[in-house]
Design a protein around this motif. Sequence first.
Motif, PDB file in Angstrom:
ATOM      1  N   ASN A  29       0.805  -1.211   0.000  1.00 44.98           N
ATOM      2  CA  ASN A  29       0.000   0.000   0.000  1.00 44.98           C
ATOM      3  C   ASN A  29       0.847   1.275   0.000  1.00 44.98           C
ATOM      4  O   ASN A  29       0.637   2.163   0.820  1.00 44.98           O
ATOM      5  CB  ASN A  29      -0.922  -0.041   1.226  1.00 44.98           C
ATOM      6  CG  ASN A  29      -2.160   0.784   1.039  1.00 44.98           C
ATOM      7  OD1 ASN A  29      -2.556   1.078  -0.081  1.00 44.98           O
ATOM      8  ND2 ASN A  29      -2.776   1.165   2.130  1.00 44.98           N
ATOM      9  N   LEU A  30       1.780   1.406  -0.924  1.00 42.51           N
ATOM     10  CA  LEU A  30       2.706   2.543  -0.937  1.00 42.51           C
ATOM     11  C   LEU A  30       2.067   3.843  -1.400  1.00 42.51           C
ATOM     12  O   LEU A  30       2.228   4.885  -0.765  1.00 42.51           O
ATOM     13  CB  LEU A  30       3.918   2.236  -1.829  1.00 42.51           C
ATOM     14  CG  LEU A  30       4.813   3.429  -2.181  1.00 42.51           C
ATOM     15  CD1 LEU A  30       5.514   3.948  -0.933  1.00 42.51           C
ATOM     16  CD2 LEU A  30       5.808   3.079  -3.250  1.00 42.51           C
ATOM     17  N   LEU A  31       1.363   3.827  -2.513  1.00 42.69           N
ATOM     18  CA  LEU A  31       0.903   5.087  -3.118  1.00 42.69           C
ATOM     19  C   LEU A  31       0.013   5.924  -2.208  1.00 42.69           C
ATOM     20  O   LEU A  31       0.212   7.139  -2.122  1.00 42.69           O
ATOM     21  CB  LEU A  31       0.228   4.825  -4.466  1.00 42.69           C
ATOM     22  CG  LEU A  31       1.190   4.505  -5.613  1.00 42.69           C
ATOM     23  CD1 LEU A  31       0.427   4.260  -6.902  1.00 42.69           C
ATOM     24  CD2 LEU A  31       2.228   5.593  -5.811  1.00 42.69           C
ATOM     25  N   PRO A  32      -0.977   5.355  -1.505  1.00 41.17           N
ATOM     26  CA  PRO A  32      -1.773   6.207  -0.612  1.00 41.17           C
ATOM     27  C   PRO A  32      -0.932   6.864   0.488  1.00 41.17           C
ATOM     28  O   PRO A  32      -1.153   8.029   0.827  1.00 41.17           O
ATOM     29  CB  PRO A  32      -2.803   5.247  -0.007  1.00 41.17           C
ATOM     30  CG  PRO A  32      -2.920   4.146  -1.000  1.00 41.17           C
ATOM     31  CD  PRO A  32      -1.539   4.006  -1.591  1.00 41.17           C
ATOM     32  N   MET A  38       2.338  13.814   0.876  1.00 41.62           N
ATOM     33  CA  MET A  38       2.491  15.020   0.058  1.00 41.62           C
ATOM     34  C   MET A  38       1.288  15.948   0.242  1.00 41.62           C
ATOM     35  O   MET A  38       1.455  17.173   0.315  1.00 41.62           O
ATOM     36  CB  MET A  38       2.664  14.644  -1.416  1.00 41.62           C
ATOM     37  CG  MET A  38       4.037  14.048  -1.709  1.00 41.62           C
ATOM     38  SD  MET A  38       4.246  13.360  -3.354  1.00 41.62           S
ATOM     39  CE  MET A  38       3.899  14.722  -4.415  1.00 41.62           C
ATOM     40  N   ALA A  39       0.099  15.382   0.350  1.00 37.46           N
ATOM     41  CA  ALA A  39      -1.116  16.191   0.510  1.00 37.46           C
ATOM     42  C   ALA A  39      -1.131  16.939   1.841  1.00 37.46           C
ATOM     43  O   ALA A  39      -1.738  18.012   1.947  1.00 37.46           O
ATOM     44  CB  ALA A  39      -2.354  15.311   0.389  1.00 37.46           C
ATOM     45  N   GLU A  40      -0.439  16.421   2.846  1.00 36.34           N
ATOM     46  CA  GLU A  40      -0.404  17.075   4.162  1.00 36.34           C
ATOM     47  C   GLU A  40       0.515  18.287   4.196  1.00 36.34           C
ATOM     48  O   GLU A  40       0.493  19.046   5.169  1.00 36.34           O
ATOM     49  CB  GLU A  40       0.017  16.063   5.227  1.00 36.34           C
ATOM     50  CG  GLU A  40      -1.051  15.037   5.508  1.00 36.34           C
ATOM     51  CD  GLU A  40      -0.640  14.027   6.563  1.00 36.34           C
ATOM     52  OE1 GLU A  40       0.358  14.272   7.290  1.00 36.34           O
ATOM     53  OE2 GLU A  40      -1.298  12.991   6.655  1.00 36.34           O
ATOM     54  N   MET A  41       1.335  18.474   3.167  1.00 37.43           N
ATOM     55  CA  MET A  41       2.219  19.631   3.066  1.00 37.43           C
ATOM     56  C   MET A  41       3.189  19.752   4.239  1.00 37.43           C
ATOM     57  O   MET A  41       3.480  20.849   4.715  1.00 37.43           O
ATOM     58  CB  MET A  41       1.405  20.929   2.916  1.00 37.43           C
ATOM     59  CG  MET A  41       0.489  20.976   1.708  1.00 37.43           C
ATOM     60  SD  MET A  41       1.363  20.997   0.145  1.00 37.43           S
ATOM     61  CE  MET A  41       2.075  22.617   0.156  1.00 37.43           C
TER      62      MET A  41
END
Length: 115
Positions: A29-32, A38-41
């Motif tokens: 499950n790497l991509l999530p 990255m989405a958390e900045m």
Amino acid sequence: MTLLRLFLLTCLIVIASYTSVTIANHGWNLLPVFLGDMAEMGWPGQFNLDFMCFLALSALWVSWRHQFSAGGLALGLIAFFGGMLFLSIYLLVHTGRARGDMKVLLLGEGRTKAG
């Protein structure tokens, strides 16, 4: 060239071992996780973005080295998703084929022939 090849072999063994343990403990499950960071900045996401740019550069170089042929584009895609696991094997093979000639290694045989 020998030190480079030893470095590549060491990277291959270490990353393959580490990846095996990570997959055993956390699954595929790497991509999530990667994209979620990255989405958390935050700093983990910044590192992932920086790393993804290196992966893209590696993919572009491999594709370019093979003159953007169909095989070169396929290798570039594998380079992007395979990271150092792919690149270490790729460079081990091509350092052998280049026989110590860094120009051949970096540019590919098609770009180093006279004429």
